[in-house]
Write a protein that holds these residues in place. Structure first.
Motif, PDB file in Angstrom:
ATOM      1  N   ALA A  74     -70.172 -10.779  58.037  1.00 35.16           N
ATOM      2  CA  ALA A  74     -71.132 -10.934  56.944  1.00 35.16           C
ATOM      3  C   ALA A  74     -70.580 -11.811  55.827  1.00 35.16           C
ATOM      4  O   ALA A  74     -71.339 -12.270  54.981  1.00 35.16           O
ATOM      5  CB  ALA A  74     -71.509  -9.558  56.387  1.00 35.16           C
ATOM      6  N   PHE A  75     -69.285 -12.067  55.831  1.00 36.68           N
ATOM      7  CA  PHE A  75     -68.664 -12.837  54.764  1.00 36.68           C
ATOM      8  C   PHE A  75     -68.152 -14.165  55.281  1.00 36.68           C
ATOM      9  O   PHE A  75     -67.480 -14.213  56.298  1.00 36.68           O
ATOM     10  CB  PHE A  75     -67.499 -12.058  54.146  1.00 36.68           C
ATOM     11  N   ASP A  76     -68.451 -15.232  54.555  1.00 34.15           N
ATOM     12  CA  ASP A  76     -67.892 -16.524  54.943  1.00 34.15           C
ATOM     13  C   ASP A  76     -66.712 -16.910  54.053  1.00 34.15           C
ATOM     14  O   ASP A  76     -65.931 -17.777  54.398  1.00 34.15           O
ATOM     15  CB  ASP A  76     -68.949 -17.621  54.946  1.00 34.15           C
ATOM     16  N   LYS A  77     -66.580 -16.258  52.901  1.00 35.15           N
ATOM     17  CA  LYS A  77     -65.437 -16.475  52.011  1.00 35.15           C
ATOM     18  C   LYS A  77     -65.026 -15.132  51.428  1.00 35.15           C
ATOM     19  O   LYS A  77     -65.867 -14.307  51.109  1.00 35.15           O
ATOM     20  CB  LYS A  77     -65.808 -17.421  50.874  1.00 35.15           C
ATOM     21  N   PHE A  93     -64.991 -19.427  44.344  1.00 30.42           N
ATOM     22  CA  PHE A  93     -65.639 -19.983  45.527  1.00 30.42           C
ATOM     23  C   PHE A  93     -66.173 -21.393  45.284  1.00 30.42           C
ATOM     24  O   PHE A  93     -66.419 -22.129  46.231  1.00 30.42           O
ATOM     25  CB  PHE A  93     -66.738 -19.044  46.020  1.00 30.42           C
ATOM     26  N   ASP A  94     -66.314 -21.779  44.033  1.00 33.49           N
ATOM     27  CA  ASP A  94     -66.707 -23.151  43.727  1.00 33.49           C
ATOM     28  C   ASP A  94     -65.586 -24.130  44.044  1.00 33.49           C
ATOM     29  O   ASP A  94     -65.816 -25.321  44.181  1.00 33.49           O
ATOM     30  CB  ASP A  94     -67.101 -23.288  42.247  1.00 33.49           C
ATOM     31  N   LEU A  95     -64.360 -23.643  44.166  1.00 34.44           N
ATOM     32  CA  LEU A  95     -63.200 -24.485  44.428  1.00 34.44           C
ATOM     33  C   LEU A  95     -62.933 -24.678  45.915  1.00 34.44           C
ATOM     34  O   LEU A  95     -62.087 -25.474  46.293  1.00 34.44           O
ATOM     35  CB  LEU A  95     -61.953 -23.871  43.779  1.00 34.44           C
ATOM     36  N   ILE A  96     -63.660 -23.938  46.739  1.00 33.40           N
ATOM     37  CA  ILE A  96     -63.423 -23.954  48.183  1.00 33.40           C
ATOM     38  C   ILE A  96     -64.621 -24.579  48.879  1.00 33.40           C
ATOM     39  O   ILE A  96     -65.757 -24.182  48.644  1.00 33.40           O
ATOM     40  CB  ILE A  96     -63.189 -22.522  48.706  1.00 33.40           C
ATOM     41  N   ASN A  98     -67.428 -25.414  51.582  1.00 37.83           N
ATOM     42  CA  ASN A  98     -68.216 -24.487  52.392  1.00 37.83           C
ATOM     43  C   ASN A  98     -67.756 -24.399  53.835  1.00 37.83           C
ATOM     44  O   ASN A  98     -67.936 -23.383  54.477  1.00 37.83           O
ATOM     45  CB  ASN A  98     -69.700 -24.850  52.346  1.00 37.83           C
ATOM     46  N   ASN A  99     -67.190 -25.451  54.362  1.00 39.39           N
ATOM     47  CA  ASN A  99     -66.773 -25.432  55.760  1.00 39.39           C
ATOM     48  C   ASN A  99     -65.264 -25.252  55.912  1.00 39.39           C
ATOM     49  O   ASN A  99     -64.718 -25.465  56.968  1.00 39.39           O
ATOM     50  CB  ASN A  99     -67.213 -26.711  56.466  1.00 39.39           C
TER      51      ASN A  99
END
Length: 111
Positions: A74-77, A93-96, A98-99
């Motif tokens: 359920a979590f991608d980060k 999460f803005d620093l990482i 999406n892929n």
């Protein structure tokens, strides 16, 4: 402080039992899930001798591994922090990307 920089995302905190009323109130007001645990009941038994700050890494692993495969998917980060001394100044999460399939490590400055 995470809720001050992001209103989205799931926040889960492992907390020793019993959970105090003040912690329940704070969790409810910040849309945070509390997972109560008793370090004296963890298995295998040798884990019970570990300090709670060490036990939490085992709990994180169990939450996000084969022990709970459906939840982990359920979590991608995921960010794992010590809530006692962590302050978010921006959404991490803005620093990482999406892929990204990477490990990011952040430290504190010597200020």
């Amino acid at each position: 402080s995470f809720r001050e920089v992001s209103t989205i995302g799931t926040v889960i905190i492992f907390i020793n039992n019993p959970i105090s009323e003040i912690h329940k109130t704070i969790a409810e007001s910040t849309n945070t899930y509390l997972i109560e645990f008793d370090g004296k009941l963890l298995l295998p038994e040798y884990i019970r001798t570990y300090h709670p700050s060490t036990q939490r890494w085992i709990l994180f692993d169990r939450l996000l591994s084969v022990y709970n495969y459906r939840l982990a998917r359920a979590f991608d980060k995921v960010v794992v922090v010590d809530v006692r001394d962590t302050l978010f100044q921006t959404n991490p999460f803005d620093l990482i990307a999406n892929n990204a399939n990477e490990l990011h490590v952040f430290g504190e400055s010597q200020g």
